[in-house]
Design an enzyme around this catalytic site. Structure first.
Site, mmCIF file in Angstrom:
data_model
loop_
_atom_site.group_PDB
_atom_site.id
_atom_site.type_symbol
_atom_site.label_atom_id
_atom_site.label_comp_id
_atom_site.label_asym_id
_atom_site.label_seq_id
_atom_site.Cartn_x
_atom_site.Cartn_y
_atom_site.Cartn_z
ATOM 1 N N LYS A 263 0.849 -1.196 0.000
ATOM 2 C CA LYS A 263 0.000 0.000 0.000
ATOM 3 C C LYS A 263 0.882 1.243 0.000
ATOM 4 O O LYS A 263 2.010 1.207 0.476
ATOM 5 C CB LYS A 263 -0.873 0.028 1.268
ATOM 6 N N ARG A 337 -10.260 -11.531 1.687
ATOM 7 C CA ARG A 337 -11.072 -12.610 1.125
ATOM 8 C C ARG A 337 -10.323 -13.948 1.164
ATOM 9 O O ARG A 337 -10.943 -15.010 1.272
ATOM 10 C CB ARG A 337 -11.516 -12.232 -0.299
HETATM 11 N N1 BES Z 1 -8.165 -3.756 4.174
HETATM 12 C C1 BES Z 1 -8.322 -3.346 2.837
HETATM 13 C C2 BES Z 1 -9.625 -2.589 2.600
HETATM 14 C C3 BES Z 1 -9.739 -1.280 3.308
HETATM 15 C C4 BES Z 1 -9.256 -0.129 2.744
HETATM 16 C C5 BES Z 1 -10.382 -1.206 4.522
HETATM 17 C C6 BES Z 1 -9.387 1.070 3.387
HETATM 18 C C7 BES Z 1 -10.509 -0.014 5.163
HETATM 19 C C8 BES Z 1 -10.021 1.127 4.616
HETATM 20 C C9 BES Z 1 -8.308 -4.545 1.906
HETATM 21 O O1 BES Z 1 -7.527 -5.614 2.313
HETATM 22 C C10 BES Z 1 -7.756 -4.064 0.607
HETATM 23 O O2 BES Z 1 -6.612 -3.678 0.597
HETATM 24 N N2 BES Z 1 -8.566 -4.096 -0.429
HETATM 25 C C11 BES Z 1 -8.190 -3.623 -1.707
HETATM 26 C C12 BES Z 1 -8.721 -4.588 -2.736
HETATM 27 C C13 BES Z 1 -8.173 -4.366 -4.117
HETATM 28 C C14 BES Z 1 -6.725 -4.737 -4.151
HETATM 29 C C15 BES Z 1 -8.961 -5.210 -5.067
HETATM 30 C C16 BES Z 1 -8.770 -2.243 -1.908
HETATM 31 O O3 BES Z 1 -9.888 -2.006 -1.452
HETATM 32 O O4 BES Z 1 -8.102 -1.402 -2.473
HETATM 33 ZN ZN ZN Z 2 -5.482 -5.393 1.724
#
Ligand code: BES
Ligand code: ZN
Ligand code: ZN
Length: 486
Positions: A263, A337
């Site tokens: 990230k 997931r």
């Molecule tokens: N934990 C994150 C989702 C999230 C983001 C929760 C911001 C709370 C605040 C999750 O694991 C994630 O990183 N999801 C990605 C999915 C994408 C790679 C398809 C996302 O939402 O960007």
């Molecule tokens: Zn994530």
């Protein structure tokens, strides 16, 4: 905060709160108070506060009127919680130590009084453990609420709600703790301490046991972390021996760096609360056990840390899940997931549940869609979807329904494995739900709550200060109360 009950005329603290109905200022108010409220456009909307000082028999009384909203309706108790919360928010650091709640003059029944108290208690919660230099005027002064003249049954009703408040606070604590303090093993330890003696059976599977079960997706996420993963099972069997259990599954990523699909740095600290689903499940189990719910409920938390490392899983890796299905890991940041799919297979094989509901901070896309007002809910059964929406309205932990369909499902097909872990850019929350649905066995009623926008608040809200909200605990508790008990 200490809560005690006292008869009406037992002498009252200086600061007194009184709940009033919307658009119906009581007729027994001192003239200056009534006039002041009108002049300040105080209408008694839920959570609105008007405060005045007055003299009563030679003593100065600080009277705070708080709006309870309109009587009746599905949102009544949530409104009264708001009212209680508004009172503690206003006086938490005011210097006042004790607040008298004038229940006798508020015209509320036992459940309603309990809801007000619950709001007071929930809004007063803060996590100051690591603040060693807090200035005196920023420290909490309000330490006690005396409920005066409450109707019969209010104390009993409060004991039930107190158990739920404890669950909410426990969830908040888990969420607020940083990731160097709460990681899979310490999450389990914190639960072992908190659940001791409550009649909850606690089992935690370690990595070797999960490998034995074939949980390749969950373990793939954990692979880059120094911390060992855990699958925590909390069992509360308060219902009929033969009744199939209701199961709640929580995403417990104790820190989500994204893994090799790292990230961006800005805001990454937020990902300490990527275990908010697991926190809600643990908190709800505490609430159910605390109030001795007459239902069989099992809470399962998939606990892992998602880190980049020489041993971390790579984009393109193919993992085999416990279900036997294979997954091409396109993005290591879509890890929730991967954790949930193995936890879902496990609970279906192990407990043959009638209903499975998962809660997860699953997608940023859900925050884009719903902001911080509702969690998103997906369900393979309309009645279950409705029950969750209703529990959301009753508890104040609101949900909004989203669709599932084969057209979305095919977006996660993979050329090399049974599926990929991400779809195209659009409908990211829905393709995440479609992914989970591929792990739900025939005949199992299932719902998925994407609570990414609800776990953490940048600003104070209805019954929480800024920070961890405890969202989900009351949703689960209310769902169980309305649908699984007697
Ligand atoms: N934990 C994150 C989702 C999230 C983001 C929760 C911001 C709370 C605040 C999750 O694991 C994630 O990183 N999801 C990605 C999915 C994408 C790679 C398809 C996302 O939402 O960007
Ligand atoms: Zn994530
Ligand atoms: Zn995540």
């Amino acid at each position: 905060m200490k809560i005690s009950f006292a008869p009406t005329n037992s002498g009252s603290p200086r600061l007194v709160g009184r709940v009033v109905e919307q658009d119906r200022l009581p007729t027994d108010l001192p003239v200056a108070m009534a006039e002041g409220a009108r002049a300040s456009r105080f209408s008694g909307k839920a959570g609105q506060v008007f405060e005045g000082f007055m003299e009563e028999g030679g003593n100065v009384v600080r009277l705070a009127l708080v709006g309870g909203g309109k009587p009746g309706g599905e949102e009544r108790l949530a409104n009264l919680e708001r009212a209680g919360a508004a009172l503690t928010a206003k006086f938490l650091t005011s210097g006042e130590k004790t607040l008298g709640l004038d229940a006798g003059h508020s015209g509320l029944d036992a459940d309603e009084v309990a809801a007000v108290i619950s709001g007071m208690r929930l809004r007063a919660w803060r996590w100051d453990t690591y603040r060693t230099k807090l200035k005196e005027e920023h420290k909490r002064s309000l330490a006690e609420v005396v409920v005066m003249g409450a109707p019969d049954g209010a104390e009993v009703a409060w004991r039930e709600r107190e158990a739920v408040a404890e669950g909410v606070e426990f969830a908040r604590e888990l969420v607020a703790e940083p990731a160097n303090i709460i990681y899979p093993e310490s999450f389990v330890e914190r639960c072992e301490k908190r659940f001791a003696g409550l009649g909850v059976e606690l089992v935690a599977l370690d990595e070797a046991q999960m490998r034995e079960l074939g949980m390749g997706a969950l373990l793939g996420v954990s692979q880059g972390s120094m911390r060992d993963a855990r699958l925590l099972v909390l069992k509360w069997m308060g219902g009929a021996a033969a009744a199939r259990p209701t199961v709640f599954v929580g995403k417990g990523v104790t820190f989500d760096s994204g893994g090799i699909s790292l990230k961006p740095g800005a805001g990454m600290e937020d990902m300490k609360w990527d275990m908010g689903g697991a926190g809600a499940v643990a908190g709800a189990m505490l609430a159910l056990a605390g109030r001795k719910a007459k239902a069989n409920v099992i809470g399962v938390c998939g606990l892992v840390e998602n880190m980049p490392d020489g041993n971390a899983q790579r984009p393109g890796d193919v993992v085999t899940t416990m279900s036997g299905q294979t997954v091409e890991v396109i993005n290591t940041d879509a890890e929730g997931r991967l954790v949930l799919c193995d936890a879902l297979t496990y609970v279906q094989r192990e407990f043959t549940p009638e209903v499975v509901v998962d809660l997860a901070t699953l997608t940023g896309a859900m925050m884009i869609a719903l902001g911080h007002e509702h969690g998103g809910v997906f369900a393979n059964d309309d009645a279950l979807g409705e029950q969750l929406l209703a529990a959301g309205r009753l508890s104040g932990d609101k949900l909004w329904r989203f669709p599932l369909s084969p057209a979305y499902d095919k977006l996660i097909d993979s050329p090399i494995a049974d599926m990929r872990n991400v779809g195209p850019r659009w409908a990211g929350s829905i393709t995440a739900a479609q992914y989970l649905q591929r792990f739900i066995e025939d005949g199992v009623k299932w719902a998925h709550c994407d609570i990414a926008g609800m776990v953490w608040a940048a600003k104070p809200g209805a019954t929480w200060d800024k920070g961890a909200t405890g969202y989900g605990v009351r949703l689960i508790d209310t769902f169980v109360r309305e649908n699984c008990e007697g």
